[in-house]
Design a protein around this motif. Structure first.
Motif, PDB file in Angstrom:
ATOM      1  N   PHE A   6       0.838  -1.214   0.000  1.00 23.87           N
ATOM      2  CA  PHE A   6       0.000   0.000   0.000  1.00 23.87           C
ATOM      3  C   PHE A   6       0.867   1.256   0.000  1.00 23.87           C
ATOM      4  CE2 PHE A   6      -1.596   3.441   2.736  1.00 23.87           C
ATOM      5  CZ  PHE A   6      -2.614   3.915   1.933  1.00 23.87           C
ATOM      6  N   THR A   7       1.866   1.321   0.898  1.00 25.05           N
ATOM      7  CA  THR A   7       2.678   2.549   0.977  1.00 25.05           C
ATOM      8  C   THR A   7       3.419   2.769  -0.342  1.00 25.05           C
ATOM      9  OG1 THR A   7       4.566   1.382   1.984  1.00 25.05           O
ATOM     10  CG2 THR A   7       2.982   2.391   3.494  1.00 25.05           C
ATOM     11  N   GLY A  11       2.102   5.815  -2.532  1.00 23.58           N
ATOM     12  CA  GLY A  11       3.003   6.920  -2.162  1.00 23.58           C
ATOM     13  C   GLY A  11       2.632   7.553  -0.835  1.00 23.58           C
ATOM     14  N   VAL A  12       2.195   6.731   0.111  1.00 21.07           N
ATOM     15  CA  VAL A  12       1.807   7.212   1.439  1.00 21.07           C
ATOM     16  C   VAL A  12       2.845   6.676   2.428  1.00 21.07           C
ATOM     17  CG1 VAL A  12       0.002   7.053   3.228  1.00 21.07           C
ATOM     18  CG2 VAL A  12      -0.647   7.255   0.818  1.00 21.07           C
ATOM     19  N   GLN A  13       3.204   7.510   3.413  1.00 25.52           N
ATOM     20  CA  GLN A  13       4.294   7.125   4.324  1.00 25.52           C
ATOM     21  C   GLN A  13       3.938   5.920   5.207  1.00 25.52           C
ATOM     22  OE1 GLN A  13       5.421  10.460   6.760  1.00 25.52           O
ATOM     23  NE2 GLN A  13       6.943   9.272   7.892  1.00 25.52           N
ATOM     24  N   HIS A  14       2.740   5.936   5.796  1.00 28.35           N
ATOM     25  CA  HIS A  14       2.348   4.876   6.747  1.00 28.35           C
ATOM     26  C   HIS A  14       1.227   4.004   6.163  1.00 28.35           C
ATOM     27  CE1 HIS A  14       4.652   7.102   9.633  1.00 28.35           C
ATOM     28  NE2 HIS A  14       3.809   8.109   9.651  1.00 28.35           N
ATOM     29  N   PRO A  15       1.214   2.705   6.498  1.00 29.63           N
ATOM     30  CA  PRO A  15       0.133   1.831   5.996  1.00 29.63           C
ATOM     31  C   PRO A  15      -1.142   1.999   6.824  1.00 29.63           C
ATOM     32  CG  PRO A  15       1.727   0.542   7.233  1.00 29.63           C
ATOM     33  CD  PRO A  15       2.252   1.949   7.223  1.00 29.63           C
ATOM     34  N   GLY A 132      -9.629  -5.257 -11.015  1.00 27.25           N
ATOM     35  CA  GLY A 132      -8.418  -4.439 -11.074  1.00 27.25           C
ATOM     36  C   GLY A 132      -8.332  -3.340 -10.038  1.00 27.25           C
ATOM     37  N   ALA A 133      -9.051  -3.480  -8.910  1.00 29.09           N
ATOM     38  CA  ALA A 133      -8.923  -2.470  -7.850  1.00 29.09           C
ATOM     39  C   ALA A 133      -7.471  -2.387  -7.386  1.00 29.09           C
ATOM     40  CB  ALA A 133      -9.824  -2.837  -6.669  1.00 29.09           C
ATOM     41  N   ASP A 134      -7.027  -1.187  -7.029  1.00 29.04           N
ATOM     42  CA  ASP A 134      -5.651  -1.014  -6.565  1.00 29.04           C
ATOM     43  C   ASP A 134      -5.478  -1.456  -5.117  1.00 29.04           C
ATOM     44  OD1 ASP A 134      -4.300   0.470  -8.880  1.00 29.04           O
ATOM     45  OD2 ASP A 134      -6.182   1.552  -8.600  1.00 29.04           O
ATOM     46  N   ALA A 189      -2.059  -4.996   3.838  1.00 27.42           N
ATOM     47  CA  ALA A 189      -1.138  -3.935   3.420  1.00 27.42           C
ATOM     48  C   ALA A 189      -1.457  -2.615   4.099  1.00 27.42           C
ATOM     49  CB  ALA A 189      -1.211  -3.769   1.900  1.00 27.42           C
ATOM     50  N   ALA A 190      -2.620  -2.521   4.738  1.00 30.17           N
ATOM     51  CA  ALA A 190      -2.980  -1.280   5.434  1.00 30.17           C
ATOM     52  C   ALA A 190      -4.067  -1.553   6.459  1.00 30.17           C
ATOM     53  CB  ALA A 190      -3.478  -0.232   4.439  1.00 30.17           C
ATOM     54  N   ALA A 191      -4.060  -0.730   7.509  1.00 33.74           N
ATOM     55  CA  ALA A 191      -5.148  -0.747   8.493  1.00 33.74           C
ATOM     56  C   ALA A 191      -6.039   0.458   8.217  1.00 33.74           C
ATOM     57  CB  ALA A 191      -4.581  -0.658   9.907  1.00 33.74           C
ATOM     58  N   VAL A 192      -7.346   0.251   8.349  1.00 29.99           N
ATOM     59  CA  VAL A 192      -8.319   1.310   8.045  1.00 29.99           C
ATOM     60  C   VAL A 192      -9.071   1.637   9.337  1.00 29.99           C
ATOM     61  CG1 VAL A 192     -10.274   1.945   6.579  1.00 29.99           C
ATOM     62  CG2 VAL A 192      -8.538   0.330   5.724  1.00 29.99           C
TER      63      VAL A 192
END
Ligand SMILES: Cc1cc2nc3c(=O)[nH]c(=O)nc-3n(C[C@H](O)[C@H](O)[C@H](O)COP(=O)(O)O)c2cc1C
Length: 328
Positions: A6-7, A11-15, A132-134, A189-192
């Motif tokens: 995800f990062t 292009g985001v610093q934290h997941p 094809g979602a990112d 890959a990320a917490a929401v």
């Protein structure tokens, strides 16, 4: 420093993603993005002009990525227009949620916009992966606001196993770095995070709602159709809203017919919820993770705290794999 697919892709610093929440405006988005996570602007219930204005305000405040959350079914005024507005206004990332995401996903991809799909069931998650979602978010039932019936952990594990190269985010019940570390360790890959960001200084909700979140325990929420009946909202099958228990739920739980009469008598749009508000109560969308929210804080502090805690827990988890002394 936590680096995930995800990062790297976004292009985001934290997941860490501040969840799409209807009311979320430019202040919370800019605070979250400024702290190195992905902020998400809400759109449900806003007019196209309002959404265009808010996207412009965020774009003025940051050159980095942020998301615009759009629901993919048509109950709210302007809902069918809001994806057009997001694309026209140059949203760097669009999050689609609730209902069939595929038409919106195809339009976002054609426009070259990175697209996240928040899914509440396996069929939707698999369709989003194939489409094809990112990033696909597996949203569990513990979540605040609208959500499906699946428990977060088992649903997330299922989606991660099926996702292949597509990164997966996990939503529902995550308020601290402990749970963030847990989902990253299981392959997310990320917490929401939603409810905890609602209880921040920059979130545009009444102070009383934030204080109710801080005071609530994990059992003090209600997943029930009265929450939608108060707004006269019809959501897709299997989607219901979760709120923090307060004087609204105390008075109306189980009284569906009477509530529907009161809503009809109050008139539209949202006459009944306006009356509630004037009488000093609200329908307070929020989830079980409220039990972990200890104070109303600035959003940047929340980002820093969650990430720092997650790093600590992941380091501790890695130590579990240390070889026994003497072993080589
Ligand atoms: C106040 C509030 C409003 C929400 N509004 C939306 C929304 O407009 N669109 C959406 O896709 N999800 C919405 N959600 C769900 C969030 O995107 C997310 O899945 C959820 O907050 C995650 O669980 P948590 O609250 O336990 O952190 C909302 C959640 C909350 C708490």
């Amino acid at each position: 420093m936590l680096s995930t697919e995800f990062t790297r892709r976004f292009g985001v610093q934290h997941p860490l993603i501040q969840a799409g929440m209807a009311e979320a405006g430019p202040d919370i988005v800019l605070a979250v993005c400024g702290a190195g996570a992905l902020g998400s602007l809400g759109t449900i219930g806003k007019t196209p002009d309002q959404v265009a204005g808010e996207i412009a305000a965020v774009r003025t405040g940051t050159s980095g990525p942020f998301a615009v959350n759009v629901v993919t079914f048509d109950w709210a005024p302007f809902a069918s227009r809001l994806l057009d507005v997001a694309l026209e206004a140059g949203a760097p990332v669009v999050t689609l949620s609730f209902g069939d995401p595929l038409p919106g996903l195809a339009r976002c991809r054609a426009a070259g916009v990175q697209t996240i799909v928040q899914a509440q069931d396996s069929e939707t998650a698999l369709a989003a992966i194939a489409g094809g979602a990112d990033l696909v978010i597996a949203q569990g039932n513990e979540a605040g606001g609208h959500t499906g019936r699946r428990g977060t952990l088992n649903f997330a594990a299922e989606v991660i196993e099926a996702a292949g190269e597509t990164p997966v985010g996990v939503a529902g019940g995550i308020a601290t770095g402990r749970a963030m570390a847990g989902v990253l360790a299981m392959g997310a890959a990320a917490a929401v995070v939603g409810t905890r960001f609602k209880a921040t200084v920059e979130f545009p909700a009444p102070q009383s709602q934030k204080e109710e979140i801080v005071a609530a325990g994990g059992a003090d929420t209600l997943y029930d159709t009265i929450n939608d009946e108060a707004y006269s909202m019809v959501w897709p099958r299997g989607i219901t809203g979760r709120v923090i228990r307060n004087s609204f739920t105390e008075k109306w739980e189980g009284r569906h017919a009477e509530l529907q009469e009161a809503v009809a008598a109050a008139g539209q749009p949202y006459g009944f919820v306006r009356q509630l508000f004037q009488a000093g109560t609200t329908v307070n969308w929020g989830g079980e993770s409220a039990s972990l929210v200890k104070a109303v804080q600035p959003a940047a502090e929340v980002v820093a705290e969650i990430v720092r805690e997650a790093e600590g827990h992941l380091r501790a988890a890695a130590a579990l794999l240390a070889l026994p002394s003497g072993a080589r």
